[in-house]
Write an enzyme that holds these catalytic residues in place. Structure first.
Site, PDB file in Angstrom:
ATOM      1  N   ASP A  83       0.853  -1.186   0.000  1.00  0.00           N
ATOM      2  CA  ASP A  83       0.000   0.000   0.000  1.00  0.00           C
ATOM      3  C   ASP A  83       0.897   1.249   0.000  1.00  0.00           C
ATOM      4  O   ASP A  83       1.860   1.322   0.779  1.00  0.00           O
ATOM      5  CB  ASP A  83      -0.884  -0.046   1.264  1.00  0.00           C
ATOM      6  CG  ASP A  83      -2.015   0.960   1.242  1.00  0.00           C
ATOM      7  OD1 ASP A  83      -2.386   1.435   0.150  1.00  0.00           O
ATOM      8  OD2 ASP A  83      -2.548   1.267   2.332  1.00  0.00           O
ATOM      9  N   HIS A  84       0.592   2.211  -0.845  1.00  0.00           N
ATOM     10  CA  HIS A  84       1.315   3.499  -0.896  1.00  0.00           C
ATOM     11  C   HIS A  84       2.830   3.386  -0.894  1.00  0.00           C
ATOM     12  O   HIS A  84       3.512   3.961  -0.035  1.00  0.00           O
ATOM     13  CB  HIS A  84       0.873   4.417   0.260  1.00  0.00           C
ATOM     14  CG  HIS A  84      -0.523   4.901   0.110  1.00  0.00           C
ATOM     15  ND1 HIS A  84      -0.902   5.856  -0.816  1.00  0.00           N
ATOM     16  CD2 HIS A  84      -1.660   4.537   0.750  1.00  0.00           C
ATOM     17  CE1 HIS A  84      -2.212   6.051  -0.737  1.00  0.00           C
ATOM     18  NE2 HIS A  84      -2.697   5.268   0.197  1.00  0.00           N
ATOM     19  N   ASP A 105       2.714   5.094  -5.330  1.00  0.00           N
ATOM     20  CA  ASP A 105       1.988   6.345  -5.137  1.00  0.00           C
ATOM     21  C   ASP A 105       2.895   7.509  -5.516  1.00  0.00           C
ATOM     22  O   ASP A 105       3.510   8.137  -4.661  1.00  0.00           O
ATOM     23  CB  ASP A 105       1.493   6.472  -3.693  1.00  0.00           C
ATOM     24  CG  ASP A 105       0.724   7.772  -3.480  1.00  0.00           C
ATOM     25  OD1 ASP A 105       0.603   8.551  -4.452  1.00  0.00           O
ATOM     26  OD2 ASP A 105       0.260   8.007  -2.355  1.00  0.00           O
ATOM     27  N   GLU A 142      -1.506   6.230  -8.690  1.00  0.00           N
ATOM     28  CA  GLU A 142      -2.463   7.216  -8.148  1.00  0.00           C
ATOM     29  C   GLU A 142      -2.329   8.536  -8.892  1.00  0.00           C
ATOM     30  O   GLU A 142      -1.227   9.038  -9.094  1.00  0.00           O
ATOM     31  CB  GLU A 142      -2.225   7.444  -6.644  1.00  0.00           C
ATOM     32  CG  GLU A 142      -3.144   8.538  -6.093  1.00  0.00           C
ATOM     33  CD  GLU A 142      -3.213   8.589  -4.574  1.00  0.00           C
ATOM     34  OE1 GLU A 142      -3.173   7.518  -3.940  1.00  0.00           O
ATOM     35  OE2 GLU A 142      -3.309   9.708  -4.024  1.00  0.00           O
ATOM     36  N   GLY A 224      -9.232   5.478   1.300  1.00  0.00           N
ATOM     37  CA  GLY A 224      -9.934   6.201   2.356  1.00  0.00           C
ATOM     38  C   GLY A 224     -11.399   5.831   2.415  1.00  0.00           C
ATOM     39  O   GLY A 224     -12.265   6.682   2.586  1.00  0.00           O
ATOM     40  N   SER A 225     -11.688   4.526   2.283  1.00  0.00           N
ATOM     41  CA  SER A 225     -13.081   4.114   2.108  1.00  0.00           C
ATOM     42  C   SER A 225     -13.709   3.460   3.330  1.00  0.00           C
ATOM     43  O   SER A 225     -14.675   2.713   3.203  1.00  0.00           O
ATOM     44  CB  SER A 225     -13.195   3.183   0.899  1.00  0.00           C
ATOM     45  OG  SER A 225     -12.990   3.939  -0.266  1.00  0.00           O
ATOM     46  N   ASP A 268      -9.093   0.357   6.253  1.00  0.00           N
ATOM     47  CA  ASP A 268      -8.190   0.144   7.384  1.00  0.00           C
ATOM     48  C   ASP A 268      -8.841   0.649   8.676  1.00  0.00           C
ATOM     49  O   ASP A 268      -9.005  -0.083   9.652  1.00  0.00           O
ATOM     50  CB  ASP A 268      -6.864   0.904   7.109  1.00  0.00           C
ATOM     51  CG  ASP A 268      -5.815   0.632   8.164  1.00  0.00           C
ATOM     52  OD1 ASP A 268      -6.085  -0.156   9.098  1.00  0.00           O
ATOM     53  OD2 ASP A 268      -4.716   1.199   8.071  1.00  0.00           O
ATOM     54  N   THR A 269      -9.286   1.920   8.635  1.00  0.00           N
ATOM     55  CA  THR A 269      -9.794   2.565   9.853  1.00  0.00           C
ATOM     56  C   THR A 269     -10.935   1.789  10.514  1.00  0.00           C
ATOM     57  O   THR A 269     -10.953   1.636  11.746  1.00  0.00           O
ATOM     58  CB  THR A 269     -10.249   4.001   9.511  1.00  0.00           C
ATOM     59  OG1 THR A 269      -9.092   4.733   9.086  1.00  0.00           O
ATOM     60  CG2 THR A 269     -10.874   4.694  10.700  1.00  0.00           C
TER      61      THR A 269
HETATM   62  P1  13P Z   1      -9.327   4.281   5.646  1.00  0.00           P
HETATM   63  O1  13P Z   1      -8.481   5.101   6.576  1.00  0.00           O
HETATM   64  O2  13P Z   1     -10.572   5.016   5.246  1.00  0.00           O
HETATM   65  O3  13P Z   1      -9.636   2.949   6.179  1.00  0.00           O
HETATM   66  O4  13P Z   1      -8.507   4.087   4.290  1.00  0.00           O
HETATM   67  C1  13P Z   1      -7.459   3.148   4.206  1.00  0.00           C
HETATM   68  C2  13P Z   1      -6.683   3.298   2.953  1.00  0.00           C
HETATM   69  O5  13P Z   1      -7.087   3.939   1.997  1.00  0.00           O
HETATM   70  C3  13P Z   1      -5.371   2.607   2.884  1.00  0.00           C
HETATM   71  O6  13P Z   1      -4.641   2.955   1.748  1.00  0.00           O
END
Ligand code: 13P
Length: 349
Positions: A83-84, A105, A142, A224-225, A268-269
């Site tokens: 990721d990223h 990214d 991205e 960010g979903s 993730d959140t």
């Molecule tokens: P959240 O913080 O909304 O869960 O997003 C996680 C994310 O986009 C990881 O790359």
């Protein structure tokens, strides 16, 4: 089953018209929670690790845990994704470890904070695509910049400062040959995305739809979903937490995205909230407890519940057995001989 190419997972998702959740991991319990949810719902799955996660867990521990997950769940297709990634070197090191997918990214410079120019983004992403595809590894790029900061990565802000321009998205996809494209539509990493239930003024689903119209065959990625559900916030606050009121991305908006080309959804959140709430509850109600298993087991179960729910909502549930995995070496041949296209289909405006 060996780890699977993310490109294959996303191509299959496009055929089936569903999305695949990409869940972040740092440790064994999170990996176990995801695998239990995938087994329960019969879902293919993307497991992803940020640079912060790789540092926290140490590369080898984390990767061996993923290999264990694949060995213990032979019926579940799993893609392991960086990721990223902030640089060619980060992506290369993930590929050397055995990750089957990387995100370059390049929307940010290597510091992971400063927005990069379009040309810088194209150059570094194309370099990663060339290296990765030769090895059968998938690449996500991205274009546009997300809001917020996650594990020290991110430009901050609300997510509205650098929305993706659909024309640039087309040019970027053509110039780089990425397999999947993350776009900025107003979302941000972390719990504090929106101050009220988001409408079209802050969550730009119209931008996503415009990009999908121009790039109908490109796998789009929503970062960010997390939905940041109120019930998960409430558990934390009920047991001594201090979260401020906040809103995430409603599941119905993600489902609208899935109907418009979104194939990978990063979460993730929500899992962090679920685990923390469960841990707080145990320690609040039973302050005499000190065995980590007393709170890690409920935490793992709470995360499993959220992941299983998302898998069902994204539509990937029930699809684990739809296809046989193609070996990464075969995927590499497909990129080389053109049977796996790297050029997007571009629709006229
Ligand atoms: P959240 O913080 O909304 O869960 O997003 C996680 C994310 O986009 C990881 O790359």
């Amino acid at each position: 089953m060996p780890l699977v190419s993310m490109r294959q997972l996303l191509d299959e998702a496009a055929k089936g018209g569903y999305g695949v959740g990409a869940f972040n991991v740092n440790d064994m319990e999170q990996i176990q929670a995801i695998m239990a949810a995938a087994k329960e719902t019969k879902s293919p799955v993307i497991v992803q690790a940020s640079r912060g996660a790789r540092k926290f867990a140490e590369d080898l521990y984390l990767f061996k845990l993923i290999q264990a997950a694949a060995e213990l769940n032979p019926e579940i297709p799993i893609a392991m994704h960086q990721d990223h990634g902030n640089s060619f070197e980060t992506c290369k090191s993930a590929i050397e470890l055995g990750y089957t997918s990387v995100m370059m990214d390049g929307s940010l410079k290597e510091d992971g904070k400063t927005p990069a120019t379009f040309e810088e983004n194209v150059t570094v992403t194309k370099k990663v695509v060339d290296y990765a595809h030769e090895r059968g590894v998938t690449v996500e790029g991205e274009i546009g910049v997300l809001g917020g900061v996650e594990d020290g990565h991110g430009a901050g802000g609300t997510g509205l400062e650098h929305l993706t321009d659909p024309d640039q998205a087309v040019e970027f996809a053509e110039l780089t040959g990425v397999d999947a494209l993350a776009i900025a539509i107003g979302t941000s990493h972390g719990a504090y995305k929106f101050t009220k239930k988001p409408d079209g003024s802050v969550l730009k689903m119209d931008v996503l739809i415009a990009i999908h119209k121009r790039l109908p065959n490109t796998h789009l990625v929503m970062h960010g979903s997390s939905s940041v559900p109120k019930d998960l916030q409430d558990v934390i606050n009920q047991y001594g937490g201090k979260l401020k009121e906040t809103w995430g991305v409603p599941v119905e908006e993600i489902q609208l995205g899935i109907r418009n080309g979104v194939r990978k959804i990063n979460v993730d959140t929500d899992n962090r909230l679920a685990m923390t709430g469960a841990i707080r509850k145990v320690l609040w109600e039973s302050p005499e407890k000190f065995d980590p298993r007393d709170y890690m087991k409920p935490a793992r179960e709470a995360m499993q519940k959220v992941v299983a729910q998302r898998m069902t909502q994204f539509g990937q549930a029930g699809h684990a057995g739809d296809y046989a995995p193609i070996a990464i070496t075969e995927i590499a041949k497909g990129y080389a001989n053109g049977t796996l296209s790297t050029q997007p289909l571009v629709a006229a405006r």
